[in-house]
Design a protein around this motif. Structure first.
Motif, PDB file in Angstrom:
ATOM      1  N   LEU A  18      -4.627  -0.957   3.837  1.00 59.50           N
ATOM      2  CA  LEU A  18      -3.855  -0.282   2.791  1.00 59.50           C
ATOM      3  C   LEU A  18      -2.368  -0.381   3.099  1.00 59.50           C
ATOM      4  O   LEU A  18      -1.960  -0.325   4.258  1.00 59.50           O
ATOM      5  CB  LEU A  18      -4.247   1.199   2.707  1.00 59.50           C
ATOM      6  CG  LEU A  18      -5.734   1.526   2.544  1.00 59.50           C
ATOM      7  CD1 LEU A  18      -5.961   3.019   2.716  1.00 59.50           C
ATOM      8  CD2 LEU A  18      -6.236   1.055   1.183  1.00 59.50           C
ATOM      9  N   ALA A  75      -6.443   6.703   7.321  1.00 54.67           N
ATOM     10  CA  ALA A  75      -6.095   7.541   6.175  1.00 54.67           C
ATOM     11  C   ALA A  75      -6.599   8.962   6.338  1.00 54.67           C
ATOM     12  O   ALA A  75      -5.904   9.929   5.998  1.00 54.67           O
ATOM     13  CB  ALA A  75      -6.654   6.920   4.896  1.00 54.67           C
ATOM     14  N   THR A  78      -0.010   1.777   1.253  1.00 54.56           N
ATOM     15  CA  THR A  78       0.172   3.232   1.079  1.00 54.56           C
ATOM     16  C   THR A  78       1.541   3.670   0.577  1.00 54.56           C
ATOM     17  O   THR A  78       1.676   4.807   0.117  1.00 54.56           O
ATOM     18  CB  THR A  78      -0.154   4.050   2.360  1.00 54.56           C
ATOM     19  OG1 THR A  78       0.885   3.926   3.326  1.00 54.56           O
ATOM     20  CG2 THR A  78      -1.513   3.655   2.944  1.00 54.56           C
ATOM     21  N   ASP A  91      -5.070   2.859  -2.248  1.00 48.99           N
ATOM     22  CA  ASP A  91      -3.827   2.242  -2.709  1.00 48.99           C
ATOM     23  C   ASP A  91      -3.638   2.410  -4.220  1.00 48.99           C
ATOM     24  O   ASP A  91      -2.547   2.778  -4.668  1.00 48.99           O
ATOM     25  CB  ASP A  91      -3.758   0.771  -2.298  1.00 48.99           C
ATOM     26  CG  ASP A  91      -2.931   0.564  -1.024  1.00 48.99           C
ATOM     27  OD1 ASP A  91      -2.190   1.489  -0.628  1.00 48.99           O
ATOM     28  OD2 ASP A  91      -3.023  -0.520  -0.424  1.00 48.99           O
ATOM     29  N   HIS A 127      -2.451   5.944  -4.664  1.00 45.03           N
ATOM     30  CA  HIS A 127      -1.030   6.109  -4.334  1.00 45.03           C
ATOM     31  C   HIS A 127      -0.154   5.598  -5.480  1.00 45.03           C
ATOM     32  O   HIS A 127       0.864   6.231  -5.821  1.00 45.03           O
ATOM     33  CB  HIS A 127      -0.701   5.333  -3.056  1.00 45.03           C
ATOM     34  CG  HIS A 127      -1.086   6.018  -1.789  1.00 45.03           C
ATOM     35  ND1 HIS A 127      -0.411   7.119  -1.296  1.00 45.03           N
ATOM     36  CD2 HIS A 127      -2.078   5.758  -0.892  1.00 45.03           C
ATOM     37  CE1 HIS A 127      -0.964   7.505  -0.153  1.00 45.03           C
ATOM     38  NE2 HIS A 127      -1.976   6.704   0.112  1.00 45.03           N
ATOM     39  N   THR A 144      -2.158   1.163   6.771  1.00 41.77           N
ATOM     40  CA  THR A 144      -3.191   2.133   7.165  1.00 41.77           C
ATOM     41  C   THR A 144      -4.573   1.529   6.927  1.00 41.77           C
ATOM     42  O   THR A 144      -4.744   0.656   6.071  1.00 41.77           O
ATOM     43  CB  THR A 144      -3.024   3.418   6.325  1.00 41.77           C
ATOM     44  OG1 THR A 144      -1.759   4.017   6.643  1.00 41.77           O
ATOM     45  CG2 THR A 144      -4.127   4.428   6.572  1.00 41.77           C
TER      46      THR A 144
END
Length: 269
Positions: free
Chosen positions: A160, A137, A162, A192, A195, A185
């Motif tokens: 993750l 990340a 993402t 997460d 996002h 990721t």
């Protein structure tokens, strides 16, 4: 940015034959037009059931995501549909998954799907991060932070997804299933939920309400406020780049959402 779609019947005959060698006799093909990260997106109705096909040309700049999905799949089922086969033939890279008979998640305020997606976030956070090649990340976002050191806060050892586009979340059997793992990721656990906040804001939530939707997640509780501020800033820069290179209603909506969340973070920091 969407890829150019192709119908199953437009694939080279050698590729169709290689796929059918895995699926068995294909009785009917249902081409799907909603995929954003694949050229081929179709359901193959076979004598043994339904298989979801996802493919890219081997010279496509995102073809590496196909192998990423194949590598990650054993570690994320049953949260994700099971990979049945991976075919590379005559310039095409095709994955075949068990097909989930579901619908895209509804992220709008008041949706009953929100609790199911929260459960999926909690389940994903509990999975160990496999020892396979994954992007990091802090590297993915390094070009978008205000100061280089800000990206260090995104580092971590958590697996993750993402890409929390609601088209990547299917509701079936009273739960949420995650598809499209090409951008899996390794990073900080709270990323997460962060996002997802952007997608919730794009779906009509206020930034404050979007944050309230993840407040009970243990991963979010671990998020340092300044790191979240840095992520909101980086996300706004990222979506500005995407919207500039592929301007449409979809990218503009996500850019507006990230800017709105960034302003919210700035106002409350």
């Amino acid at each position: 940015m969407p890829t150019a779609p192709i119908a199953f019947d437009e694939l080279p005959a050698t590729v169709r034959t290689a796929i059918e060698a895995e699926t068995g006799l294909i009785r009917r093909i249902e081409n799907i037009s909603t995929g954003l990260n694949s050229s081929l997106s179709a359901r193959a109705h076979t004598t043994g059931g339904v298989v979801f096909l996802k493919g890219l040309r081997t010279d496509h700049h995102w073809v590496w995501t196909q192998q990423r999905e194949a590598d990650i799949n054993p570690y994320v089922t049953p949260l994700a549909p099971r990979l049945l086969f991976h075919v590379i033939a005559d310039g095409w890279d095709v994955l075949g998954f068990e097909s989930i008979d579901g619908r895209h998640a509804d992220y709008s305020p008041g949706s009953s799907d929100l609790a199911k997606v929260t459960d999926a976030l909690r389940e994903l956070a509990s999975l160990p991060c496999p020892d396979i090649e994954l992007r990091h990340a802090e590297q993915r976002l390094a070009a978008y932070v205000a100061h280089p050191a800000d990206a260090d806060a995104f580092a971590g050892g958590t697996l993750l997804h993402t890409d929390w586009n609601n088209h990547n979340v299917l509701i079936a059997d009273d739960r949420a299933h995650l598809i499209d793992w090409g951008w899996a990721t390794r990073g900080a656990a709270w990323l997460d939920p962060a996002h997802w906040i952007i997608w919730l804001t794009a779906a009509g939530h206020t930034p404050s309400d979007a944050e309230d939707s993840v407040v009970l997640l243990p991963a979010w509780a671990s998020a340092p406020p300044r790191a979240v501020d840095a992520f909101a800033h980086a996300s706004a820069n990222l979506w500005e780049e995407i919207a500039s290179s592929a301007p449409d209603n979809w990218t503009t909506n996500l850019l507006d959402a990230t800017r709105l969340w960034q302003q919210h973070r700035s106002d409350h920091s």
